[in-house]
Design a protein around this motif. Structure first.
Motif, PDB file in Angstrom:
ATOM      1  N   PHE A  63       0.849  -1.191   0.000  1.00  0.00           N
ATOM      2  CA  PHE A  63       0.000   0.000   0.000  1.00  0.00           C
ATOM      3  C   PHE A  63       0.882   1.237   0.000  1.00  0.00           C
ATOM      4  CE2 PHE A  63      -2.668  -3.271   1.881  1.00  0.00           C
ATOM      5  CZ  PHE A  63      -3.842  -3.098   1.180  1.00  0.00           C
ATOM      6  N   LYS A  64       0.587   2.186  -0.865  1.00  0.00           N
ATOM      7  CA  LYS A  64       1.330   3.445  -0.940  1.00  0.00           C
ATOM      8  C   LYS A  64       0.346   4.584  -0.696  1.00  0.00           C
ATOM      9  CE  LYS A  64       4.561   1.386  -4.156  1.00  0.00           C
ATOM     10  NZ  LYS A  64       5.806   1.431  -3.453  1.00  0.00           N
ATOM     11  N   PRO A  65       0.018   4.827   0.606  1.00  0.00           N
ATOM     12  CA  PRO A  65      -1.015   5.815   0.923  1.00  0.00           C
ATOM     13  C   PRO A  65      -0.694   7.221   0.436  1.00  0.00           C
ATOM     14  CG  PRO A  65      -0.139   4.795   2.933  1.00  0.00           C
ATOM     15  CD  PRO A  65       0.569   4.198   1.769  1.00  0.00           C
TER      16      PRO A  65
ATOM     17  N   LEU B 266       0.671   8.044  -2.273  1.00  0.00           N
ATOM     18  CA  LEU B 266       0.356   8.104  -3.702  1.00  0.00           C
ATOM     19  C   LEU B 266      -1.067   7.645  -3.987  1.00  0.00           C
ATOM     20  CD1 LEU B 266       3.651   6.542  -5.110  1.00  0.00           C
ATOM     21  CD2 LEU B 266       3.044   8.966  -5.002  1.00  0.00           C
ATOM     22  N   GLY B 267      -1.692   7.015  -2.982  1.00  0.00           N
ATOM     23  CA  GLY B 267      -3.042   6.501  -3.173  1.00  0.00           C
ATOM     24  C   GLY B 267      -3.087   5.294  -4.096  1.00  0.00           C
ATOM     25  N   THR B 268      -2.029   4.461  -4.064  1.00  0.00           N
ATOM     26  CA  THR B 268      -1.966   3.309  -4.954  1.00  0.00           C
ATOM     27  C   THR B 268      -1.719   2.019  -4.175  1.00  0.00           C
ATOM     28  OG1 THR B 268       0.401   3.575  -5.358  1.00  0.00           O
ATOM     29  CG2 THR B 268      -1.091   4.684  -6.883  1.00  0.00           C
TER      30      THR B 268
ATOM     31  N   PRO C 167      -4.815   3.382  -9.786  1.00  0.00           N
ATOM     32  CA  PRO C 167      -4.908   3.344  -8.328  1.00  0.00           C
ATOM     33  C   PRO C 167      -4.577   1.980  -7.737  1.00  0.00           C
ATOM     34  CG  PRO C 167      -7.102   3.393  -9.278  1.00  0.00           C
ATOM     35  CD  PRO C 167      -6.111   3.576 -10.406  1.00  0.00           C
TER      36      PRO C 167
END
Length: 74
Positions: free
Chosen positions: A20-22, A24-26, A58
């Motif tokens: 999870f890359k919060p 970047l939202g991805t 996303p």
């Protein structure tokens, strides 16, 4: 880590993961295959992504796979 599967006879393990890359939202999903030598040390790692990495999408995951239904974090 979403799951780990191992076979002691072939000295191989597979780790299924989600990154999870919060910021970047991805989301990026994939697996790693590990092979172990006679001493129990990793001597090979192969990494496979669920899809081609696309920083504009996303979620980089298998299209149509029911991740939430199968208990994966979403």
């Amino acid at each position: 880590v979403d799951g780990v599967f191992a076979d002691e006879h072939t000295r191989t393990a597979v780790c299924e993961w989600t990154s999870f890359k919060p910021g970047l939202g991805t989301v990026l999903r994939g697996v790693e295959v590990y092979r172990f030598n006679d001493a129990g040390l990793i001597d090979e790692v192969r990494v496979y992504y669920a899809s081609r990495r696309d920083d504009t999408a996303p979620a980089n995951e298998l299209e149509g796979y029911p991740y939430a239904e199968r208990g994966f974090a979403t």
